[in-house]
Design a protein around this motif. Structure first.
Motif, PDB file in Angstrom:
ATOM      1  N   LEU A  77       0.842  -1.191   0.000  1.00  0.00           N
ATOM      2  CA  LEU A  77       0.000   0.000   0.000  1.00  0.00           C
ATOM      3  C   LEU A  77       0.880   1.245   0.000  1.00  0.00           C
ATOM      4  O   LEU A  77       1.979   1.239   0.562  1.00  0.00           O
ATOM      5  N   PRO A  78       0.406   2.331  -0.585  1.00  0.00           N
ATOM      6  CA  PRO A  78       1.252   3.528  -0.688  1.00  0.00           C
ATOM      7  C   PRO A  78       1.249   4.349   0.602  1.00  0.00           C
ATOM      8  O   PRO A  78       0.417   4.161   1.486  1.00  0.00           O
ATOM      9  N   GLY A  79       2.197   5.264   0.683  1.00  0.00           N
ATOM     10  CA  GLY A  79       2.190   6.304   1.695  1.00  0.00           C
ATOM     11  C   GLY A  79       2.528   5.838   3.093  1.00  0.00           C
ATOM     12  O   GLY A  79       3.011   4.727   3.324  1.00  0.00           O
ATOM     13  N   GLU A  80       2.271   6.742   4.043  1.00  0.00           N
ATOM     14  CA  GLU A  80       2.572   6.486   5.437  1.00  0.00           C
ATOM     15  C   GLU A  80       1.783   5.302   5.979  1.00  0.00           C
ATOM     16  O   GLU A  80       2.293   4.504   6.773  1.00  0.00           O
ATOM     17  N   PHE A  81       0.526   5.178   5.537  1.00  0.00           N
ATOM     18  CA  PHE A  81      -0.277   4.051   6.012  1.00  0.00           C
ATOM     19  C   PHE A  81       0.318   2.732   5.539  1.00  0.00           C
ATOM     20  O   PHE A  81       0.370   1.754   6.294  1.00  0.00           O
ATOM     21  N   GLY A  82       0.771   2.684   4.303  1.00  0.00           N
ATOM     22  CA  GLY A  82       1.410   1.473   3.799  1.00  0.00           C
ATOM     23  C   GLY A  82       2.641   1.099   4.595  1.00  0.00           C
ATOM     24  O   GLY A  82       2.879  -0.082   4.877  1.00  0.00           O
ATOM     25  N   ARG A  83       3.437   2.119   4.983  1.00  0.00           N
ATOM     26  CA  ARG A  83       4.626   1.839   5.807  1.00  0.00           C
ATOM     27  C   ARG A  83       4.216   1.290   7.169  1.00  0.00           C
ATOM     28  O   ARG A  83       4.882   0.399   7.715  1.00  0.00           O
ATOM     29  N   ARG A  84       3.122   1.817   7.715  1.00  0.00           N
ATOM     30  CA  ARG A  84       2.643   1.307   9.003  1.00  0.00           C
ATOM     31  C   ARG A  84       2.298  -0.176   8.893  1.00  0.00           C
ATOM     32  O   ARG A  84       2.667  -0.980   9.754  1.00  0.00           O
TER      33      ARG A  84
ATOM     34  N   LEU B 261       6.750 -13.637   5.133  1.00  0.00           N
ATOM     35  CA  LEU B 261       6.082 -12.440   4.631  1.00  0.00           C
ATOM     36  C   LEU B 261       6.306 -12.345   3.121  1.00  0.00           C
ATOM     37  O   LEU B 261       7.445 -12.395   2.654  1.00  0.00           O
ATOM     38  N   VAL B 262       5.209 -12.206   2.378  1.00  0.00           N
ATOM     39  CA  VAL B 262       5.299 -12.145   0.921  1.00  0.00           C
ATOM     40  C   VAL B 262       4.740 -10.806   0.456  1.00  0.00           C
ATOM     41  O   VAL B 262       3.530 -10.570   0.525  1.00  0.00           O
ATOM     42  N   PRO B 263       5.588  -9.889  -0.001  1.00  0.00           N
ATOM     43  CA  PRO B 263       5.074  -8.621  -0.527  1.00  0.00           C
ATOM     44  C   PRO B 263       4.214  -8.877  -1.768  1.00  0.00           C
ATOM     45  O   PRO B 263       4.598  -9.655  -2.653  1.00  0.00           O
ATOM     46  N   VAL B 264       3.044  -8.251  -1.809  1.00  0.00           N
ATOM     47  CA  VAL B 264       2.139  -8.420  -2.952  1.00  0.00           C
ATOM     48  C   VAL B 264       1.757  -7.035  -3.468  1.00  0.00           C
ATOM     49  O   VAL B 264       1.203  -6.212  -2.719  1.00  0.00           O
ATOM     50  N   GLU B 265       2.083  -6.777  -4.717  1.00  0.00           N
ATOM     51  CA  GLU B 265       1.676  -5.506  -5.330  1.00  0.00           C
ATOM     52  C   GLU B 265       0.162  -5.455  -5.464  1.00  0.00           C
ATOM     53  O   GLU B 265      -0.491  -6.490  -5.662  1.00  0.00           O
ATOM     54  N   VAL B 266      -0.391  -4.249  -5.367  1.00  0.00           N
ATOM     55  CA  VAL B 266      -1.852  -4.106  -5.408  1.00  0.00           C
ATOM     56  C   VAL B 266      -2.333  -3.461  -6.697  1.00  0.00           C
ATOM     57  O   VAL B 266      -3.522  -3.186  -6.839  1.00  0.00           O
ATOM     58  N   ASP B 267      -1.423  -3.217  -7.639  1.00  0.00           N
ATOM     59  CA  ASP B 267      -1.835  -2.624  -8.901  1.00  0.00           C
ATOM     60  C   ASP B 267      -2.861  -3.522  -9.589  1.00  0.00           C
ATOM     61  O   ASP B 267      -2.701  -4.742  -9.657  1.00  0.00           O
ATOM     62  N   GLY B 268      -3.927  -2.930 -10.082  1.00  0.00           N
ATOM     63  CA  GLY B 268      -4.980  -3.665 -10.774  1.00  0.00           C
ATOM     64  C   GLY B 268      -6.029  -4.267  -9.862  1.00  0.00           C
ATOM     65  O   GLY B 268      -7.097  -4.685 -10.339  1.00  0.00           O
ATOM     66  N   LEU B 269      -5.766  -4.321  -8.569  1.00  0.00           N
ATOM     67  CA  LEU B 269      -6.729  -4.972  -7.669  1.00  0.00           C
ATOM     68  C   LEU B 269      -7.966  -4.108  -7.415  1.00  0.00           C
ATOM     69  O   LEU B 269      -9.052  -4.638  -7.186  1.00  0.00           O
ATOM     70  N   HIS B 270      -7.797  -2.786  -7.448  1.00  0.00           N
ATOM     71  CA  HIS B 270      -8.970  -1.915  -7.268  1.00  0.00           C
ATOM     72  C   HIS B 270      -9.985  -2.179  -8.377  1.00  0.00           C
ATOM     73  O   HIS B 270     -11.188  -2.309  -8.127  1.00  0.00           O
ATOM     74  N   GLU B 271      -9.501  -2.300  -9.584  1.00  0.00           N
ATOM     75  CA  GLU B 271     -10.399  -2.578 -10.710  1.00  0.00           C
ATOM     76  C   GLU B 271     -11.028  -3.961 -10.560  1.00  0.00           C
ATOM     77  O   GLU B 271     -12.223  -4.149 -10.848  1.00  0.00           O
TER      78      GLU B 271
END
Length: 367
Positions: free
Chosen positions: A297-304, A318-328
């Motif tokens: 997730l982006p921004g300060e909240f994502g860092r939290r 822990l597996v980082p997962v990109e969220v691009d395209g998930l909103h759509e």
């Protein structure tokens, strides 16, 4: 403990598989506390339990949760239609659910001796590496599927294993019913004291085995039914069962994916970012290693969120997962997305985190 009322059915508001929503007139002096005089109360009936109420029928209601303002969707619950009792159930089935309550019911369990699936399950001991996505809240089910299908396509067979920490009748969930009708679920398996699924099972373990060997699932999603219980304490919440489900999935040689409960819309400190429910269930209750999808997730909240997830790194991957395209992908859900009264745009990180778990499960299918 129970507020009993009698009423008369005025009309049937709507129906979905297993449930009927009614308007019921209750005498003014008997109305639930806080109800408006002369305004019918909404009631919910499960025809398989109590028969089919029709306009003009007298019904016996349990108005306890309605009077207390609990999360039942504002419903009184129909306990009986005294003047028109349903037919006796037919067929096999000796597993009793809601045991020793006035509404105990017998069902045919997939794992009992009279079941056509008994032999297949009798010695079954593995789900053959099936990805098992575990979530705290029922509201994660649809977004998990959105992420999964966006990545893997709709040919994947998914079963929902419904735990008994929330609603006991699977029929209460309009979302699960719609997902089933739309072909987004191969079926629902109700375990423990939960009932009303396409398949019944005694435990989470046999529920997972039934998902694999009865419904032929490629992926299972495990979560409680609607209406989770929390007490504001470290251990007093029904989502503790998420950690236990991770253990069950691993014991049966599945690949558990521990979906994080994330919120930017819930300003309570214990739920802001990664909920303490996830940190406790996965960090303390789950005793085996799971993959934890961490949404980027982006921004300060994502860092939290990423910082909080590090608390789970001792035990889990822990597996980082990109969220691009998930909103759509989430916008394409066949059911309305809502969690704790907040919709998709009101708490987007919650739904992105759930969809990220689905995306990670899809990646496991190819490995």
């Amino acid at each position: 403990m129970i507020r009993w009322r009698k009423g008369e059915v005025i009309r049937i508001r709507r129906e979905w598989p297993g449930a009927m929503e009614l308007d019921v007139a209750v005498p003014e002096e008997d109305g639930p506390p806080g109800s408006e005089p002369g305004v019918p109360c909404r009631a919910l009936a499960y025809p398989s339990l109590v028969g089919r109420p029709e306009p003009g029928d007298e019904v016996l209601l349990n108005t306890t949760a309605l009077a207390m303002g609990l999360g039942t969707g504002g419903y009184a619950m129909v306990v009986a239609v005294p003047n028109r009792l349903p037919e006796d159930p037919q067929g096999p089935g000796h597993l009793v659910k809601a045991r020793y309550t006035p509404l105990q019911a017998t069902v045919l369990s997939a794992d009992e001796q009279g079941s056509p699936y008994h032999e297949a399950l009798r010695e079954a001991d593995s789900v053959d590496g099936m990805p098992v996505v575990v979530a705290d809240l029922h509201s994660a089910l649809a977004p998990i599927l959105c992420g999964l299908y966006a990545a893997a396509g709709r040919s994947v067979r998914v079963a929902y294993v419904m735990l008994d920490g929330g609603a006991l009748p699977a029929w209460f969930s309009m979302a699960a019913a719609t997902l089933r009708q739309q072909g987004w679920l191969a079926g629902t398996v109700t375990v423990g004291q939960a009932f009303g699924g396409d398949v019944e099972a005694v435990t989470t373990h046999t529920g997972l085995l039934a998902a694999r060997h009865v419904l032929g699932a490629d992926v299972a999603v495990v979560a409680q039914g609607p209406g989770n219980l929390g007490s504001g304490t470290r251990w007093g919440f029904s989502g503790v069962s998420a950690g236990e489900a991770v253990n069950a999935a691993s014991v049966l040689l599945g690949r558990p994916v521990a979906a994080l409960r994330v919120s930017e819309g819930d300003r309570r400190e214990r739920h802001y970012g990664i909920s303490h429910h996830s940190l406790t269930a996965y960090g303390r209750v789950a005793l085996v290693r799971a993959r934890v999808p961490v949404p980027m997730l982006p921004g300060e909240f994502g860092r939290r969120v990423r910082d909080q997830a590090e608390l789970l790194a001792v035990r889990h991957e822990l597996v980082p997962v990109e969220v691009d395209g998930l909103h759509e992908a989430l916008r394409g859900s066949p059911v309305r997305l809502s969690t704790m009264g907040r919709g998709l745009e009101e708490d987007l990180p919650y739904f992105l985190a759930s969809a990220a778990a689905g995306r990670l499960a899809a990646s496991l299918l190819a490995s």
